[in-house]
Design a protein around this motif. Structure first.
Motif, PDB file in Angstrom:
ATOM      1  N   UNK A 177      79.109 -46.558 -98.023  1.00 21.32           N
ATOM      2  CA  UNK A 177      80.530 -46.731 -98.325  1.00 21.32           C
ATOM      3  C   UNK A 177      80.990 -48.145 -97.989  1.00 21.32           C
ATOM      4  N   UNK A 178      80.481 -48.691 -96.892  1.00 23.71           N
ATOM      5  CA  UNK A 178      80.833 -50.070 -96.517  1.00 23.71           C
ATOM      6  C   UNK A 178      80.376 -51.047 -97.587  1.00 23.71           C
ATOM      7  N   UNK A 179      79.197 -50.808 -98.144  1.00 24.96           N
ATOM      8  CA  UNK A 179      78.701 -51.674 -99.208  1.00 24.96           C
ATOM      9  C   UNK A 179      79.546 -51.581-100.460  1.00 24.96           C
ATOM     10  N   UNK A 386      83.277 -40.523-103.158  1.00 27.54           N
ATOM     11  CA  UNK A 386      84.665 -40.935-102.936  1.00 27.54           C
ATOM     12  C   UNK A 386      84.778 -42.450-102.882  1.00 27.54           C
ATOM     13  N   UNK A 387      83.808 -43.109-102.241  1.00 26.61           N
ATOM     14  CA  UNK A 387      83.832 -44.571-102.153  1.00 26.61           C
ATOM     15  C   UNK A 387      83.720 -45.206-103.532  1.00 26.61           C
ATOM     16  N   UNK A 412      87.346 -42.098 -95.567  1.00 30.08           N
ATOM     17  CA  UNK A 412      86.449 -41.393 -96.481  1.00 30.08           C
ATOM     18  C   UNK A 412      85.404 -40.606 -95.689  1.00 30.08           C
ATOM     19  N   UNK A 413      84.897 -41.198 -94.608  1.00 32.68           N
ATOM     20  CA  UNK A 413      83.907 -40.518 -93.771  1.00 32.68           C
ATOM     21  C   UNK A 413      84.494 -39.249 -93.159  1.00 32.68           C
ATOM     22  N   UNK A 414      85.746 -39.321 -92.713  1.00 37.07           N
ATOM     23  CA  UNK A 414      86.399 -38.138 -92.147  1.00 37.07           C
ATOM     24  C   UNK A 414      86.513 -37.029 -93.185  1.00 37.07           C
TER      25      UNK A 414
END
Length: 471
Positions: A177-179, A386-387, A412-414
Motif C-alpha cells: 500500500x505504501x508503494x 483498496x490502495x 486502509x490497513x485498519x
C-alpha cells in the motif's frame, strides 16, 4: 481473467453481495446446525458458490484448486515446520523452562502481558501464522501452569501478531500500500507502531481478559499427542537452558528480519536487490527456510547433542505432523472459499461502487478495505485492492502532506483486518489450533478483529487530525 470482469457486470453488485451472504450463511448452517466437518463444508460451499456465481464449468475445479493450493503454499510449510519445532520444545521441557523464566521475571498475574510483549517483538518481522505456531507451545504451557481459560493467554498473543502484521512494515500489506500511494515506508513504520500498540492493548489485552472470563476453554492436546511405536516422550526430556530455548525462538526472528530488512533497503535504494549476496541472504530469511534451519538446529540442540537416540528424535518430529494435518486441510479449504469469492468479482464490484460515494477519502478508503475484507477474506488482498482504488485520488491531491499519506495507508490497513470470519484462513488457524468451535470463534476472533479494525482506525484518525492541524 476476462470472465471475472464480465461477471462483475452480469450479476451486478447487489447480486454479488447476496451471493456472498448466502454462501457464508450456508457454510455456517452446515457446520453449526448439521455438524458437517469444516473441511467438507468448506469444499461443498466453495463448489456451490463457484457454480452459482457463473464461473464456467470447465474453470470451476481450477478456481477451487487455485485458492486451495495458494493458501497451502503459504501455510502448510509454516504450520508443519512450526509444529515440529513446537513439539520438540514441548517434549524436551523447553516450553516449561521458558514458562518458568517468564513467570519468575513478570509474575503470574503478568504472564499474559509477558506473552503479548514477546509476540509484539516476534511479530515485527514474522508473519501472523508463523509467529502464532512458534509461540503456541509457550502459550499452552503457561496456560496449563497457571490455569484459567486458554483465551486469557492466547487471544492477547494472537492479537499482538495480528496488529503487527497488518499495520507495520515490513509486512507485505502495508509495504504494498505504501508503494501504491507513494508513502514514506519509514514513516509508515513509526506511525504503524504508534497505532499497533494501543490497538493491541484494547483489542488484545483488555478484550482477551473479557473473553477469557466469559469462555472457559481448556488447553488442547494438539502438541502433546502420543508418540506411538512404543516410544516414551519422557526419554526425550532434557530441560534445556533458557539460552537454548531463546536461541531457537530468536533464530527465525533474526533470519526473517534479515530478509524483510534487505527488502526494505532494496526498495529504498540503499542496497542493490539483484546483487548475489543480497539474494542469498534474502533466501535464508524466507519464512519456510528460516523455520527449516531452526527445526534442524532444534533437532541438534535438543536431541542429537543431548545423546538422544536418532530414532527417538525422528519419532518426536514425526509425531507433530499427524495432529496438524486437519488444521492444514481446513485452512486450505478456507483459502479455497475465499478464492472462489475473489473469482466471483464481488470485492472489486463493491469497491468500485463505494469509490463514487462522496465522503472523505480516508474514510472511503477504510470502508472499501473493510468491505473487500468481509467479502473475500484476505487482509492483504483487501489492503492492496483498496490502495489501488484510492491511488489516483491520493496522488492527484497535492495538498496531502507526507504525514497524511502515511496515515492514509494505515487507515486502509485498519479496514483490511475488519471482522475476519469463515472465508479467512486465519480464522480457521485460530479455531483449529485453539480447538474452539465455530460459534465461539466468531464471538472471540471475529469480534476481536473487528475491534482491531475500529480501534486502529480511531487511532489513525487522531494522527490524521494532528497532521491536518500541522499542515
Amino acid at each position: 481473467m476476462t470472465t471475472e470482469l464480465e461477471l462483475n457486470w452480469t450479476l451486478g453488485t447487489p447480486g454479488l453481495l447476496m451471493l456472498a451472504v448466502a454462501a457464508v450463511a450456508l457454510l455456517l448452517v452446515l457446520i453449526i446446525r448439521f455438524r458437517v466437518h469444516a473441511f467438507l463444508a468448506l469444499v461443498l460451499t466453495s463448489l456451490l458458490t463457484a457454480v452459482a456465481s457463473g464461473i464456467p464449468a470447465e474453470s470451476v475445479i481450477t478456481t477451487l484448486t487455485s485458492g486451495f493450493g495458494s493458501t497451502l503454499a503459504s501455510v502448510a510449510l509454516l504450520v508443519g515446520l512450526g509444529a515440529m519445532l513446537g513439539r520438540m520444545l514441548e517434549t524436551s521441557g523447553g516450553a516449561d523452562v521458558m514458562t518458568s523464566w517468564l513467570i519468575s521475571k513478570f509474575g503470574e498475574k503478568r504472564a499474559p502481558l509477558a506473552l503479548s510483549v514477546a509476540s509484539l517483538l516476534f511479530g515485527f518481522p514474522i508473519f501472523f501464522d508463523a509467529g502464532l505456531v512458534v509461540m503456541l507451545p509457550i502459550i499452552f504451557t503457561v496456560a496449563r501452569r497457571l490455569g484459567g481459560s486458554l483465551l486469557l493467554y492466547a487471544i492477547p498473543s494472537a492479537t499482538a501478531f495480528s496488529v503487527m502484521h497488518v499495520f507495520v512494515p515490513p509486512h507485505p500489506g502495508p509495504v504494498a500500500a505504501s508503494g501504491l500511494l507513494e508513502a514514506n515506508v519509514g514513516l509508515v513504520l513509526v506511525l504503524g507502531l504508534i497505532v499497533a500498540v494501543p490497538t493491541w492493548y484494547v483489542a488484545g489485552h483488555l478484550f482477551g481478559k473479557f473473553v477469557g472470563k466469559k469462555f472457559d476453554i481448556p488447553v488442547p492436546n494438539i502438541l502433546a499427542a502420543a508418540l506411538g511405536n512404543g516410544a516414551n516422550k519422557n526419554d526425550f526430556k532434557s530441560s534445556p537452558s533458557v539460552g537454548t530455548v531463546f536461541s531457537l525462538l530468536l533464530l527465525p526472528l533474526l533470519l526473517i528480519f534479515m530478509n524483510t530488512g534487505l527488502n526494505m533497503l532494496g526498495s529504498a535504494g540503499v542496497v542493490d536487490p539483484e546483487v548475489s549476496w543480497v539474494r542469498w541472504l534474502r533466501l535464508l530469511g524466507e519464512t519456510p527456510v528460516a523455520l527449516l534451519i531452526t527445526v534442524l538446529l532444534g533437532m541438534f540442540l535438543l536431541g542429537f547433542r543431548k545423546g538422544k537416540d536418532k530414532t527417538l528424535t525422528e519419532t518426536i518430529v514425526d509425531s507433530a505432523l499427524g495432529p496438524v494435518c486437519s488444521i492444514i486441510l481446513i485452512t486450505g479449504a478456507g483459502g479455497m472459499f475465499g478464492g472462489v469469492l475473489r473469482a466471483s468479482g464481488i470485492g472489486h464490484a463493491i469497491a468500485s461502487s463505494l469509490e463514487s460515494v462522496g465522503m472523505p477519502l480516508i474514510v472511503a478508503g477504510f470502508l472499501i478495505a473493510a468491505i473487500v475484507r468481509l467479502a473475500q477474506g484476505s487482509a492483504t488482498v483487501a489492503l492492496t485492492t483498496a490502495a489501488a482504488i484510492v491511488q489516483p485520488a491520493v496522488l492527484a491531491d497535492a495538498s496531502l502532506t507526507v504525514f497524511q499519506v502515511a496515515t492514509m495507508v494505515l487507515a486502509l490497513a485498519a479496514g483490511s483486518v475488519f471482522a475476519g470470519h469463515v472465508n479467512d484462513s486465519g480464522f480457521w488457524l485460530i479455531s483449529r489450533f485453539l480447538d474452539i468451535d465455530v460459534p465461539t470463534t466468531l464471538k472471540v476472533w471475529t469480534v476481536g478483529q473487528a475491534l482491531v479494525s475500529v480501534v486502529g482506525f480511531a487511532c489513525v484518525m487522531v494522527l490524521y487530525g494532528v497532521a491536518t492541524m500541522l499542515a
